[in-house]
Design a protein around this motif. Sequence first.
Motif, PDB file in Angstrom:
ATOM      1  N   GLU A 122       0.822  -1.209   0.000  1.00 47.37           N
ATOM      2  CA  GLU A 122       0.000   0.000   0.000  1.00 47.37           C
ATOM      3  C   GLU A 122       0.857   1.261   0.000  1.00 47.37           C
ATOM      4  O   GLU A 122       0.361   2.360  -0.257  1.00 47.37           O
ATOM      5  N   VAL A 123       2.132   1.105   0.308  1.00 46.85           N
ATOM      6  CA  VAL A 123       3.075   2.228   0.287  1.00 46.85           C
ATOM      7  C   VAL A 123       4.301   1.831  -0.528  1.00 46.85           C
ATOM      8  O   VAL A 123       4.499   0.656  -0.851  1.00 46.85           O
ATOM      9  N   LYS A 124       5.129   2.801  -0.855  1.00 52.39           N
ATOM     10  CA  LYS A 124       6.354   2.504  -1.592  1.00 52.39           C
ATOM     11  C   LYS A 124       7.302   1.685  -0.713  1.00 52.39           C
ATOM     12  O   LYS A 124       7.365   1.893   0.500  1.00 52.39           O
ATOM     13  N   PRO A 125       8.037   0.763  -1.304  1.00 47.24           N
ATOM     14  CA  PRO A 125       9.033   0.012  -0.532  1.00 47.24           C
ATOM     15  C   PRO A 125      10.177   0.930  -0.135  1.00 47.24           C
ATOM     16  O   PRO A 125      10.380   1.993  -0.742  1.00 47.24           O
ATOM     17  N   GLY A 126      10.933   0.541   0.890  1.00 48.00           N
ATOM     18  CA  GLY A 126      12.002   1.406   1.381  1.00 48.00           C
ATOM     19  C   GLY A 126      13.368   0.746   1.414  1.00 48.00           C
ATOM     20  O   GLY A 126      13.485  -0.474   1.338  1.00 48.00           O
ATOM     21  N   ILE A 127      14.384   1.580   1.514  1.00 50.72           N
ATOM     22  CA  ILE A 127      15.749   1.080   1.691  1.00 50.72           C
ATOM     23  C   ILE A 127      15.863   0.439   3.071  1.00 50.72           C
ATOM     24  O   ILE A 127      16.536  -0.577   3.262  1.00 50.72           O
ATOM     25  N   THR A 128      15.201   1.039   4.044  1.00 45.19           N
ATOM     26  CA  THR A 128      15.119   0.471   5.383  1.00 45.19           C
ATOM     27  C   THR A 128      13.677   0.548   5.842  1.00 45.19           C
ATOM     28  O   THR A 128      12.850   1.220   5.217  1.00 45.19           O
ATOM     29  N   GLY A 129      13.367  -0.167   6.911  1.00 46.97           N
ATOM     30  CA  GLY A 129      11.994  -0.175   7.376  1.00 46.97           C
ATOM     31  C   GLY A 129      11.877  -0.643   8.810  1.00 46.97           C
ATOM     32  O   GLY A 129      12.881  -0.922   9.472  1.00 46.97           O
ATOM     33  N   LEU A 130      10.650  -0.742   9.286  1.00 47.13           N
ATOM     34  CA  LEU A 130      10.408  -1.135  10.670  1.00 47.13           C
ATOM     35  C   LEU A 130      10.920  -2.542  10.953  1.00 47.13           C
ATOM     36  O   LEU A 130      11.445  -2.815  12.032  1.00 47.13           O
ATOM     37  N   ALA A 131      10.783  -3.449   9.987  1.00 47.29           N
ATOM     38  CA  ALA A 131      11.281  -4.812  10.174  1.00 47.29           C
ATOM     39  C   ALA A 131      12.803  -4.841  10.250  1.00 47.29           C
ATOM     40  O   ALA A 131      13.384  -5.634  10.992  1.00 47.29           O
ATOM     41  N   GLN A 132      13.457  -3.956   9.491  1.00 43.76           N
ATOM     42  CA  GLN A 132      14.920  -3.938   9.459  1.00 43.76           C
ATOM     43  C   GLN A 132      15.514  -3.490  10.785  1.00 43.76           C
ATOM     44  O   GLN A 132      16.585  -3.940  11.167  1.00 43.76           O
ATOM     45  N   VAL A 133      14.840  -2.588  11.483  1.00 40.96           N
ATOM     46  CA  VAL A 133      15.385  -2.121  12.762  1.00 40.96           C
ATOM     47  C   VAL A 133      14.890  -2.982  13.926  1.00 40.96           C
ATOM     48  O   VAL A 133      15.204  -2.700  15.083  1.00 40.96           O
ATOM     49  N   ASN A 134      14.114  -4.018  13.607  1.00 41.07           N
ATOM     50  CA  ASN A 134      13.630  -4.929  14.638  1.00 41.07           C
ATOM     51  C   ASN A 134      14.054  -6.368  14.375  1.00 41.07           C
ATOM     52  O   ASN A 134      13.364  -7.314  14.735  1.00 41.07           O
ATOM     53  N   GLY A 135      15.213  -6.519  13.721  1.00 47.85           N
ATOM     54  CA  GLY A 135      15.762  -7.853  13.536  1.00 47.85           C
ATOM     55  C   GLY A 135      16.235  -8.183  12.144  1.00 47.85           C
ATOM     56  O   GLY A 135      17.029  -9.091  11.952  1.00 47.85           O
ATOM     57  N   ARG A 136      15.702  -7.482  11.118  1.00 49.08           N
ATOM     58  CA  ARG A 136      16.103  -7.709   9.732  1.00 49.08           C
ATOM     59  C   ARG A 136      16.037  -9.194   9.377  1.00 49.08           C
ATOM     60  O   ARG A 136      15.000  -9.811   9.468  1.00 49.08           O
TER      61      ARG A 136
END
Length: 202
Positions: free
Chosen positions: A131-145
Amino acid sequence: MYKKYFKRIVDFLISLLGLLVLSPLFIIIIIVLFIANNGSPFFFQNRPGKDGVVFKIVKFKTMNDKKDQNGNLCSDEMRLTKIGSFIRKISLDELPQLVNVLKGDMSLVGPRPLLTNYLHLYTEYQNRRHEVKPGITGLAQVNGRNAISWGEKFDYDVLYVDSISFVLDLKIIFLTIKKVIIKEGINSDNAATIEPFNGNNL
């Protein structure tokens, strides 16, 4: 207001500034990978973006094209080069995606763009990540990747979609910098890269 208008402005300005400031580093990495990968410093691949629209992502190439005796690509562990492993550990392989952000394919922060062959495996809930553009980083990446399960990743992706704000994006960017510095959550415990998603491994 931020999600609809200002997020794109912030993405454009920061990615443009980042490309200008980091250009000397880009040149060094390109030269090193050009030598290590026999003339192929970049990796291009189709990925689904907002609303599932496919775009071509660009990353620094961290794995070679080594094949087995049957002509099939070897495992990720075997193809991951030493310089590629180092570049991946400090997340420099993601930097070329600033070009994707500049073009508007991606955002600085958002759910990571996964493989196109996963599209038919998503549930309606999981598909909300588009529903949104994908990102270089995200909430999942800062919570374990790569150290967390697919189910946890999707939960964080949908949580981001429902909670997007300037403050949250700023927090994720700063946490990403911290994670890169301490090299946390780069790989899963038993593989060079995360296991492929098959629709069941949640």
